[in-house]
Scaffold this motif. Structure first.
Motif, PDB file in Angstrom:
ATOM      1  N   GLU A   1      -0.041   5.585  -4.681  1.00  9.36           N
ATOM      2  CA  GLU A   1       0.042   5.208  -3.274  1.00  9.36           C
ATOM      3  C   GLU A   1      -0.154   6.427  -2.379  1.00  9.36           C
TER       4      GLU A   1
ATOM      5  N   ALA B   1       6.576   2.342   3.933  1.00  8.27           N
ATOM      6  CA  ALA B   1       5.842   2.355   2.680  1.00  8.27           C
ATOM      7  C   ALA B   1       6.089   1.068   1.905  1.00  8.27           C
TER       8      ALA B   1
ATOM      9  N   GLN C   1      -3.833   7.226  -2.245  1.00 15.26           N
ATOM     10  CA  GLN C   1      -4.628   6.263  -1.490  1.00 15.26           C
ATOM     11  C   GLN C   1      -4.354   6.312   0.002  1.00 15.26           C
ATOM     12  N   ARG C   2      -3.126   6.604   0.400  1.00 18.09           N
ATOM     13  CA  ARG C   2      -2.772   6.545   1.819  1.00 18.09           C
ATOM     14  C   ARG C   2      -2.756   7.901   2.510  1.00 18.09           C
TER      15      ARG C   2
ATOM     16  N   HIS D   1      10.738   0.891  -4.815  1.00 15.95           N
ATOM     17  CA  HIS D   1       9.876   0.279  -5.834  1.00 15.95           C
ATOM     18  C   HIS D   1      10.688  -0.147  -7.057  1.00 15.95           C
TER      19      HIS D   1
END
Length: 468
Positions: free
Chosen positions: A142, A466, A145-146, A64
């Protein structure tokens, strides 16, 4: 230096040339003038298996951070420049690598190469506390959410932890833990970059409507002055016995729409004939609606609404076979498990039929053609084989090795590996007011990425790939 492209037997006429810059960067070029686009793919030989205890998730976090600006590109400039030029881009992290990729109109290829070189050579000029905190929060969200806040979201992490012992480099998944994400410092990130994001730890592939001579000149111009780095340590040994030596099991009570049986079987490492044989076995057993398990559980018995078997290929540790069955109505998991074991035992005893072999090999051949049929997919495969197996040319002939597998080899791997004493099992039961939200049948750790046709594989893909 490089060598001339020569179409190998079984490559479908596809070619690739290899080159290496003085700083160690490996470059793979493949011409394809069918459409006026070019794909740039950069694989760094770093993934979650390279992380140390207390700093899990750092490889994914850094993926990221690579989109947060570099020496000459500020903020979201990488996205803005690529998308403004009509291109697409992303990055993913797995156990074994981190990759970044763009697909651009041909006339914008130089821009993509410049952007990748700028962040490889000058990311530290832009990396600061603000970008670190911003992306730390993004990755934590993330994870929520995942993994943490979706039905069955814990499956991949838990089965990975059950399949690989504590301390093993594959015991934890690329997403990392919340505690380790909080603990990561700016200096951790800087040291991680210096060690892993060097040209001699990367492979760059460019595929599509390219002029190889001009492309190589651009690569030399933009990447050639970036210094190499020699401080990287090799990943820890991931070898394990062929089988688990006994079933491990965990039962969970969570807010899920139906009961589920999930299991991970220890399988041969990627790059071996036995791994290809296992892939064929799982395709026959659980690869789509024509598979044995789907026909038995969904069509015939009607005890499940979904049933599939997928494979997570790993080169540095045993691969995993992922079984995922969602029950229908009030069907209990033991009924499903008995039927699965019956089908696996029968398959191991009788082996695949000629028709099953032909169908499975055709399915895997189609998947290979799909991957190599796009410039982006081919660029990714060339990088994969270069990083993990040392030879990008293997990507162009991979299907031949699958088609060469015999029914006897498939039966052999099924008999040796698809057994109850070689699996980690996860059972999901819908939570009720009378049940604890989560229990463990054997006290196993609750902490923790394929070719598949089921929701289990989707979970594995989300966990190991990811996206930025």
């Amino acid at each position: 230096m490089g060598h001339t492209a020569t179409a190998e037997a079984g490559s479908g006429g596809l070619t690739a040339t290899e080159h290496r810059l003085a700083n160690g960067l490996r470059v793979v070029l493949s011409e394809d003038h069918l459409t006026p686009v070019a794909a740039v793919c950069l694989w760094y030989d770093v993934g979650s298996r390279h992380e140390v205890k207390g700093r899990t998730g750092l490889a994914h976090l850094f993926e990221h951070l690579m989109f947060q600006g570099s020496g000459q590109v500020r903020g979201n400039g990488h996205f803005e420049l690529v998308q403004g030029a009509g291109g697409s881009l992303n990055g993913t992290t797995s156990f074994e690598r981190t990759n970044y990729f763009e697909t651009m109109p041909t006339h914008q290829l130089e821009l993509a190469l410049w952007l990748e070189a700028d962040r490889m050579g000058s990311l530290l000029a832009a990396l600061d506390e603000e970008s670190m905190e911003n992306q730390r929060d993004v990755v934590k969200n993330e994870r929520r959410q995942r993994y943490d806040n979706v039905p069955y979201g814990t499956a991949f992490e838990k089965l990975t932890a059950l399949s690989y012992p504590e301390g093993h480099p594959y015991h934890h998944t690329p997403i990392g833990s919340m505690a380790d994400l909080d603990a990561a410092t700016l200096e951790d990130a800087r040291a991680f970059f210096r060690t892993n994001y060097a040209p001699n730890n990367a492979v760059l592939s460019v595929v599509g409507d390219i002029d190889p001579e001009q492309t190589l000149a651009w690569v030399e111009k933009y990447f050639g002055t970036i210094p190499s780095h020699d401080g990287k340590q090799p990943p820890r040994d991931g070898s394990l016995p062929d089988t688990l030596g006994g079933e491990v099991r965990e039962e969970l009570y969570e807010e899920v729409p139906s009961r589920a049986l999930m299991a991970a079987y220890r399988l041969p490492e990627d790059g071996t004939r036995a791994c290809d044989a296992a892939d064929i076995a799982l395709t026959i057993l659980g690869g789509g609606e024509s598979s044995l398990l789907h026909n038995r559980l969904v069509r015939r018995d009607r005890t499940a609404v979904a049933a599939g078997f997928g494979m997570l290929r790993l080169s540095g540790a045993p691969s995993l076979g992922w079984l995922d069955v969602k029950t229908s109505g009030g069907v209990e998991v033991p009924q499903i498990e008995a039927a699965v074991d019956e089908e696996l035992a029968r398959f191991a005893a009788e082996g695949p039929t000629a028709e099953e072999m032909e169908r499975a090999q055709a399915q895997l051949e189609r998947e290979w053609l799909d991957r190599l049929g796009t410039v982006a997919g081919r660029a990714d495969e060339l990088c994969r084989y270069a990083v993990l197996f040392g030879d990008p040319q293997l990507a162009l002939t991979a299907v031949g090795r699958v088609l060469d597998i015999t029914a006897e080899e498939v039966q052999q791997v099924a008999k040796a590996r698809l057994r109850p004493d070689n699996r980690a099992v996860l059972v999901y039961e819908p939570a009720t007011a009378d049940e604890p939200e989560e229990t463990s049948a054997d006290g196993a750790s609750d902490e923790a990425t394929a070719t598949t046709a089921t929701t289990a594989t989707t979970a594995a893909t989300q966990s190991t790939e990811a996206d930025q």
